[in-house]
Enzyme design. Structure first.
Site: not given
Ligand code: AMP
Length: 288
Positions: A39, A189
Site C-alpha cells: 500500500h 492476510r
Molecule cells: P487491499 O487493502 O488488499 O484491498 O489493497 C489495496 C490496494 O493495494 C489494491 O490496489 C492492491 O492491489 C494493492 N496492493 C496490495 N498488496 C500489494 C502489494 N504487495 N504490492 C502492490 N500493491 C499491493
C-alpha cells in the site's frame, strides 16, 4: 507530518472541493487497511504524481463471499493513519459501514466476462462488491488518478473496464507488486499466517516463476506450462491449490496457446488463509 482523518462523505467532499477548485490533481488510493509496504508504494507513487493524496480505508463487507473471512480481516486504523501520514497522504477517508451504505445498496456494478475465471470463479459476488465500492469511492472523491496494485491483477482489469465502460473521468494507474525478500507478495492476510505457514507461503511465487521461465524460454502449450508449474506444490499437503491459470491480460480468459503476453495467476489456501499472486509472462522475442 499529519494526515486529516475524515469519516463522512459530506466532509471529504467539502475538503476536496477547494482543492479541486485550486486546480490540484487529486490522487486516490483505495485500501482495506492493515497497511503494509505494498500500500505504501501506491501512496508514494500517488504522492509523486498528485497535488493531493487521499487514501481510503474501508473493509467492504459486500466483496467478502464468506462471513468468517470478513470477521477475521485485520483492522488497525490507528497505526494505519500514522502509516499514511508518514507517506505524505493528505486525507485519510475512513468511513463507517453506515456512512458508505447509508441505506440498503440496491444498485451494483457487474463486469461480465472478466470475472468468469480466477478469483471470480471461486468468490461469487466478490468483483461485484469491489466494482460497486470502487465506483462509490470514485464518485465521492472524484480523483484525477486512482492507484491500484498489480498484485490484484483481475481486480485491476475489472476496474479498468468499469471505468472505460462507464466513461468515468479518472486515470487508473497500475503499481507493480511489492514483495518480501523471499518473493512472497505483501498482503494484509500474511499477518494471519503462523510462523510455519509463512515459511511455506513462497511456494506460490515459486510456481508462478517456474511458469514465467518456461514461457520466456519458448513454451507455448499453456496446459503443459501450468502442469509443470503445479509440480512445485507436490509433497506439500499443507497447501491447497484453489486455481492456477494462464489467461490473457485484458479479458482474463484462459488461453490454450501462448502467443503473446499472458498472465499466470494462482490462489492457494494454507490453513485458514487464502493467498493470491500473479505474474506477467512474456514469450521470448514478443513485443506484444
Ligand atoms: P487491499 O487493502 O488488499 O484491498 O489493497 C489495496 C490496494 O493495494 C489494491 O490496489 C492492491 O492491489 C494493492 N496492493 C496490495 N498488496 C500489494 C502489494 N504487495 N504490492 C502492490 N500493491 C499491493
Amino acid at each position: 507530518m499529519s494526515a486529516q482523518v475524515v469519516q463522512s462523505v459530506a466532509e471529504v467532499q467539502r475538503a476536496l472541493d477547494g482543492i479541486r477548485a485550486a486546480g490540484r490533481v487529486i490522487g486516490l488510493v483505495p485500501t482495506m487497511g492493515a497497511l503494509h509496504a505494498g500500500h505504501g508504494r501506491l501512496m508514494e507513487v500517488a504522492r509523486s504524481e498528485c497535488g493531493c493524496v487521499v487514501a481510503s480505508i474501508f473493509v467492504n463487507r459486500i466483496q467478502f463471499d464468506r462471513a468468517d473471512d470478513y470477521d477475521r480481516y485485520p483492522r488497525t486504523l490507528t497505526p494505519d493513519v500514522e502509516f499514511c501520514a508518514e507517506r505524505g497522504v493528505d486525507i485519510v477517508f475512513a468511513p463507517s459501514v453506515e456512512e458508505m451504505y447509508a441505506r440498503p445498496q440496491r444498485a451494483f456494478v457487474e463486469v461480465e466476462r472478466l470475472t468468469e475465471h480466477l478469483c471470480g470463479r471461486f468468490r461469487p459476488g466478490h468483483f461485484r462488491g469491489v466494482a460497486t465500492v470502487v465506483l462509490k469511492l470514485l464518485n465521492i472523491v472524484r480523483p484525477g488518478r486512482a492507484y491500484f496494485g498489480e498484485k490484484d491483477a483481475q481486480q485491476l482489469a475489472v476496474i479498468r473496464r468499469m471505468v472505460a465502460d462507464f466513461n468515468v473521468p479518472v486515470e487508473i494507474v497500475e503499481v507493480p507488486t511489492v514483495r518480501d525478500a523471499d518473493g512472497l507478495a505483501l498482503s494484509s492476510r500474511n499477518q494471519l499466517l503462523s510462523v510455519e505457514e509463512r515459511r511455506i507461503a513462497p511456494v506460490l511465487i515459486r510456481a508462478l516463476r517456474t511458469a514465467q521461465g518456461l514461457v520466456a524460454a519458448g513454451a507455448t502449450d499453456a496446459d503443459a506450462v501450468r502442469c509443470e508449474a503445479a509440480r512445485v506444490f507436490e509433497g506439500r499437503p499443507e497447501v491447497r491449490v484453489e486455481y492456477l491459470e494462464i489467461v490473457d491480460p485484458e479479458e482474463m480468459q484462459p488461453v490454450a496457446r501462448i502467443e503473446g503476453r499472458v498472465r499466470i495467476a494462482g490462489a492457494i489456501w494454507i490453513g485458514k488463509t487464502r493467498l493470491i499472486d500473479n505474474l506477467l509472462c512474456v514469450p521470448a522475442g514478443s513485443s506484444r
